[in-house]
Design an enzyme around this catalytic site. Structure first.
Site, PDB file in Angstrom:
ATOM      1  N   HIS A 207      38.969  30.817  31.354  1.00 36.19           N
ATOM      2  CA  HIS A 207      39.190  29.580  32.438  1.00 36.19           C
ATOM      3  C   HIS A 207      38.822  28.287  32.768  1.00 36.19           C
ATOM      4  O   HIS A 207      39.366  27.309  33.575  1.00 36.19           O
ATOM      5  CB  HIS A 207      38.628  29.704  34.167  1.00 36.19           C
ATOM      6  CG  HIS A 207      37.308  29.613  34.136  1.00 36.19           C
ATOM      7  ND1 HIS A 207      36.302  30.640  33.331  1.00 36.19           N
ATOM      8  CD2 HIS A 207      36.084  28.752  35.087  1.00 36.19           C
ATOM      9  CE1 HIS A 207      35.187  30.253  33.841  1.00 36.19           C
ATOM     10  NE2 HIS A 207      35.167  29.450  34.675  1.00 36.19           N
TER      11      HIS A 207
HETATM   12  N1  UDP Z   1      33.169  37.245  37.622  1.00 36.44           N
HETATM   13  C1  UDP Z   1      33.475  37.806  38.328  1.00 36.44           C
HETATM   14  N2  UDP Z   1      34.794  38.713  38.088  1.00 36.44           N
HETATM   15  C2  UDP Z   1      35.651  38.296  37.655  1.00 36.44           C
HETATM   16  C3  UDP Z   1      35.335  37.734  36.510  1.00 36.44           C
HETATM   17  C4  UDP Z   1      34.439  36.794  36.965  1.00 36.44           C
HETATM   18  O1  UDP Z   1      32.801  38.803  39.498  1.00 36.44           O
HETATM   19  O2  UDP Z   1      37.085  38.573  37.675  1.00 36.44           O
HETATM   20  C5  UDP Z   1      31.695  36.561  37.640  1.00 36.44           C
HETATM   21  C6  UDP Z   1      31.255  36.946  36.167  1.00 36.44           C
HETATM   22  O3  UDP Z   1      30.524  38.368  36.028  1.00 36.44           O
HETATM   23  C7  UDP Z   1      29.697  35.833  36.848  1.00 36.44           C
HETATM   24  C8  UDP Z   1      30.455  35.092  37.509  1.00 36.44           C
HETATM   25  O4  UDP Z   1      32.249  35.396  38.068  1.00 36.44           O
HETATM   26  O5  UDP Z   1      28.710  36.327  37.217  1.00 36.44           O
HETATM   27  C9  UDP Z   1      31.302  33.557  36.194  1.00 36.44           C
HETATM   28  O6  UDP Z   1      32.196  33.180  37.277  1.00 36.44           O
HETATM   29  P1  UDP Z   1      32.798  32.181  36.221  1.00 36.44           P
HETATM   30  O7  UDP Z   1      33.608  32.884  35.165  1.00 36.44           O
HETATM   31  O8  UDP Z   1      34.165  31.927  37.163  1.00 36.44           O
HETATM   32  O9  UDP Z   1      32.206  30.482  36.376  1.00 36.44           O
HETATM   33  P2  UDP Z   1      31.274  29.718  35.339  1.00 36.44           P
HETATM   34  O10 UDP Z   1      30.515  30.889  35.263  1.00 36.44           O
HETATM   35  O11 UDP Z   1      32.261  29.740  34.063  1.00 36.44           O
HETATM   36  O12 UDP Z   1      30.486  28.794  35.557  1.00 36.44           O
END
Ligand code: UDP
Length: 364
Positions: A207
């Site tokens: 993403h």
């Molecule tokens: N996550 C979730 N469902 C999904 C994808 C990710 O619950 O379909 C959770 C994942 O377990 C983690 C968090 O979302 O706890 C990560 O968020 P994301 O990847 O959107 O953002 P980043 O961590 O890169 O800022």
């Protein structure tokens, strides 16, 4: 009673806020007011996290989403300012590195409300990332910086942040993992519904703008995951931005099994039973480690450098032609056991520091 206004808006922030809000409530010493900017607003990107993680419904919903970074951040600031003026909280609490973090820190600082930042000090040293700009500004504007890792503390020291502002507390996502993993482990039926077996599939998430908004990198990732899926099932909960960008670029998955974004408990169930995780997410890299699953990070750099050092994670630029081979080679590998993210009590420590510092702000 003193008031802390917490500002969140994006999926990873809901996961981070859950243990901290619970710990703040347990002190009985402060009132927390939750403000949701609306950055992520769908049922599967927002509501499900409030339900599953037991987060109280937001006290204010700004309903801002979509648009470019300037339009989104500006709209959040415009709507947030009167809310904070009316509320007059003793402190504002922001999380991570999204536009909601930036808007919250900026509005609070201009209203002379002290700001605390959870997940301070993380750096990719790549200012082309919108998240890097948001982190740097939020850290500059905060008087309490909660650092998750030793590397984050070092980064802040390197930037000349006064040591007394920096609190190494551990990582609140580890707290969340400790609190919810047992519940998630009961979700056995999810794998059979997807037709995959424990330890016999790759879980992927994509993403980050640097991948989704660059058609060549996106095409390379799609092709690599399709190659892997020819011999091992690949499950990919599809982020709405990735779906939009793939369509615009004329890209589609055939062998990779995409599903709509899943809730946190389903995600933990998928992560903890995967043979390998391939991701560009910050949070998912760490969760791979929490569940002892090897990880391949589809980026040029990472903020979670300790996972690379420990051998649980490796960086692979999506610009490279051999991404699929590197994913295959990482299957079955393990890193060194260590505990770089604290002891699962980061949220309690944060609550203690916040209640102490907010009480100190009491006029004599
Ligand atoms: N996550 C979730 N469902 C999904 C994808 C990710 O619950 O379909 C959770 C994942 O377990 C983690 C968090 O979302 O706890 C990560 O968020 P994301 O990847 O959107 O953002 P980043 O961590 O890169 O800022």
């Amino acid at each position: 009673m003193k008031t802390i206004a917490t500002i969140v808006g994006a999926r990873p922030q809901f996961i981070k806020v859950a243990p901290v809000s619970k710990a703040l409530a347990a002190t009985g010493l402060v009132r927390e007011v939750l403000i949701h900017t609306g950055q992520h607003h769908d049922a599967d990107m927002s509501d499900i996290f409030f339900e599953e993680l037991g987060i109280a419904a937001p006290d204010h919903h700004l309903d801002v989403h979509g648009g470019g970074h300037g339009a989104m951040t500006g709209a959040m600031m415009q709507k947030l300012e009167p809310v904070l003026q009316e509320l007059r909280p003793d402190r504002v609490l922001v999380y991570g590195d999204t536009n909601s973090t930036l808007a919250g820190a900026l509005v609070a600082a201009k209203l002379h409300i002290p700001v605390a930042h959870v997940e301070a000090g993380l750096r990719s040293f790549n200012r082309a990332m919108p998240e890097e700009i948001n982190r740097i500004v939020a850290d500059q504007l905060s008087d309490i910086l909660f650092a998750s890792t030793r590397a984050a503390v070092e980064n802040l020291r390197g930037e000349g942040v006064a040591a007394e502002r920096v609190f190494p507390v551990g990582d609140v996502m580890y707290d969340a993992a400790m609190q919810f993993a047992a519940i998630a482990a009961q979700r056995g039926e999810l794998l059979s519904r997807l037709g995959v077996e424990p330890n016999r599939y790759v879980l992927a998430t994509i993403h980050r703008a640097e991948n989704t908004d660059d058609p060549a990198r996106l095409a390379n990732i799609v092709s690599a995951l399709e190659t892997v899926a020819a011999t091992l099932p690949v499950v990919l909960p599809l982020h709405p931005r990735t779906q939009t960008r793939m369509k615009a670029a004329g890209l589609a998955f055939e062998k990779v099994q995409t599903v709509p974004p899943v809730g946190y408990l389903d995600m933990v169930a998928l992560e903890s039973q995967a043979a390998l995780i391939a991701t560009d997410s910050g949070g998912v890299q760490k969760e791979a480690f929490f569940y002892h699953v090897p990880c391949v990070t589809l980026r040029d750099e990472t903020e979670w450098v300790e996972l690379i050092e420990l051998g649980w994670n490796r960086l692979v630029s999506p610009a490279r032609g051999d991404v699929a081979q590197i994913i295959r080679a990482a299957l079955g590998t393990r890193g060194v056991d260590a505990q770089p993210y604290g002891n699962g009590k980061a949220a309690e420590t944060i609550a203690e520091i916040l209640t102490r510092s907010t009480a100190r702000a009491e006029p004599a």
